[in-house]
Design an enzyme around this catalytic site. Structure first.
Site, PDB file in Angstrom:
ATOM      1  N   LYS A  81      29.125  28.653 -58.405  1.00  0.00           N
ATOM      2  CA  LYS A  81      28.421  28.816 -59.466  1.00  0.00           C
ATOM      3  C   LYS A  81      29.170  29.589 -60.551  1.00  0.00           C
ATOM      4  CE  LYS A  81      23.521  29.682 -61.445  1.00  0.00           C
ATOM      5  NZ  LYS A  81      22.163  30.005 -60.751  1.00  0.00           N
ATOM      6  N   SER A 156      18.524  26.799 -62.110  1.00  0.00           N
ATOM      7  CA  SER A 156      19.724  27.119 -62.636  1.00  0.00           C
ATOM      8  C   SER A 156      21.035  26.788 -62.002  1.00  0.00           C
ATOM      9  CB  SER A 156      19.868  28.436 -63.424  1.00  0.00           C
ATOM     10  OG  SER A 156      19.951  29.304 -62.558  1.00  0.00           O
ATOM     11  N   SER A 180      16.042  29.263 -58.709  1.00  0.00           N
ATOM     12  CA  SER A 180      17.365  28.387 -59.154  1.00  0.00           C
ATOM     13  C   SER A 180      18.186  27.938 -58.071  1.00  0.00           C
ATOM     14  CB  SER A 180      18.005  29.461 -60.118  1.00  0.00           C
ATOM     15  OG  SER A 180      17.222  29.476 -61.484  1.00  0.00           O
TER      16      SER A 180
END
Length: 474
Positions: A81, A156, A180
């Protein structure tokens, strides 16, 4: 598709060791898959950062006995990420306001992943400042769900989950302050683990935020256990990080285990398809020998949301304003402005002490369940999808009820409030729109291993990733 792209990480590593597959073959397959699907999915960043094929060749040499011995993830294509910094690399956080921002330190999770020999061939998209349950931004565009491109992969950590579902990585990292990791894992039909607070080390100052969790995603429970074992445990950059609690290789024995089934939490709305798939998940655990008992968890969605937003206002909202100077900055995404405004309003309305009282209510409700049960299962979300590219600043409708904020469709923030509980999202089926659904497997505080046993048992009985039909059409 050659089929290699959807092998499990554990199967690929075994094939590397047995020399029935080479890292170059696997890397080439993943690259070809990414070339085919990325124009639609849009989950990967920095694919051209370096010569990854050369790294795959070097990994193959190690497996052939030339040079150093192969490391735990040697040559395996893995994505990280973008929110988790790597020194010397850009750190844009999905925002137009971060032009020129370069990381000066490496996140412990990223460091351990790279040190394991993983071939980190891309980083993954996020919403701006990781403050939404979907993934799109002006900077990176719209990331789409491989199962149905009309929908978001969630957020996210949406880029990470979408990469796994679309066959462009075998493992991925994520972070979770309100769901997330678990939300995109649910929407993309993969597995994601929110470890208890402190188990996976992070960087100051957010390592001290008990709602914050860094962690991992994979397509199977065993893959997530493999990756989690690499990134967990104490790290000198994070003084409050916990000792590692290794997840065993043999998982899935739930015979005699008492498991609480909550088809929702309190008055959180849940669509009928989500409930049906959650009940099927419970049935799978019964087939595996568990004792499953339906329970109620007496919590209010409105009260729990207020509690979470007080915390976000005190921590994330204040930090964001300090960083950008103006929470109403016109270059911010509309969903970011909404998140900051709602957080600030909740903090002013309820205050920090009121927020702590709300947290105590959540803990008390869960303590009552775990007094008689080893684990709790409940849906990850009440909804069957967020539309791709939509900001949802006008609210969201779930099971006929309207709410002002899209995150009120999620059952995940409860377990950021109760952050010491390990929570594993495991796929439970698909909705009629093609988007997968997920179940949260919640264990007692710090009892990580039980969560993996329950998740592995349900995964085995449901057999989703073992079914060739359980693949996106993209």
């Amino acid at each position: 598709m050659s089929g290699v792209e959807y092998l499990s990480a554990t199967a690929v590593l075994r094939a590397f060791r047995e020399r029935t597959l080479s890292p170059v073959e696997v890397y080439d397959a993943v690259v070809a898959r990414a070339d085919a699907v990325e124009p639609t999915v849009n989950a990967l960043l920095e694919r051209d950062h370096e010569d990854y094929r050369a790294a795959a060749i070097t990994a193959g040499e190690r497996y052939a006995g030339r040079g150093d011995a192969p490391r735990a993830l040697e040559g395996l294509p893995v994505v990280l990420k973008e929110e988790q910094p790597i020194a010397g690399r850009t750190l844009r956080l999905g925002s137009l306001l971060t032009e020129g921002q370069i990381a000066d330190e490496t996140h412990p999770l990223a460091y351990r992943t790279l040190a394991s020999g993983a071939l980190v061939h891309a980083r993954t998209t996020t919403p701006e400042f990781s403050c939404a349950g979907f993934t799109h931004s002006e900077l990176w565009g719209v990331t789409r769900n491989p199962w149905n491109p009309a929908f978001s992969p969630g957020g996210s950590s949406g880029g990470s989950a979408a990469a796994l579902a679309s066959g462009t990585a075998y493992l991925a990292s994520g972070s979770d302050i309100g769901g997330s990791i678990r939300l995109p894992a649910s929407f993309c039909g993969v597995v994601g683990f929110k470890a208890p607070y402190g188990r996976v080390p992070a960087l100051p100052p957010f390592n001290l935020d008990v709602y914050c969790h860094d962690g991992v995603l994979g397509r199977t429970v065993a893959d997530v256990a493999l990756f989690h074992n690499i990134v967990q445990g104490r790290h000198p950059a994070d003084h409050v990080s916990l000792p590692a609690l290794p997840i065993p290789a043999e998982l899935g024995d739930v015979r005699g285990m008492r498991i609480a089934l909550a088809v929702t939490i309190g008055d959180f709305p849940v669509e009928p398809e989500v409930e049906a798939n959650t009940r099927a998940f419970a049935g799978a655990l019964k087939s595996a020998g568990a004792i499953v008992e339906e329970v109620t968890v007496p919590l209010s969605l409105e009260a729990a949301s207020e509690t979470a937003f007080v915390h976000y206002g005190a921590i994330m909202g204040a930090a964001a304003v300090a960083e950008i100077g103006d929470a109403r900055h016109p270059a911010l995404m509309p969903y970011t402005r909404q998140f900051l405004a709602m957080s600030a309003e909740a903090l002013e309305r309820t205050g920090v002490v009121g927020g702590l009282a709300g947290e105590a209510t959540v803990h008390a409700a869960l303590a009552a369940v775990f007094a008689a049960h080893d684990a709790l299962i409940c849906p990850t979300l009440g909804t069957t999808g967020f539309e791709a590219g939509r900001d949802y600043t006008d609210g969201v409708e779930v099971a006929g009820r309207r709410f002002p904020m899209h995150m009120m469709a999620a059952l995940t923030p409860v377990f950021n409030i109760a952050s010491r509980h390990p929570v594993l999202n495991v796929p439970s089926g698909r909705a009629g729109n093609g988007v997968p659904t997920g179940v949260q497997v919640v264990a007692r505080p710090y009892d990580d291993v039980t969560a993996f046993h329950v998740g592995a048992a349900a995964e085995r009985e449901l057999g989703l990733w073992n079914d060739p039909a359980w693949r996106p059409d993209c």
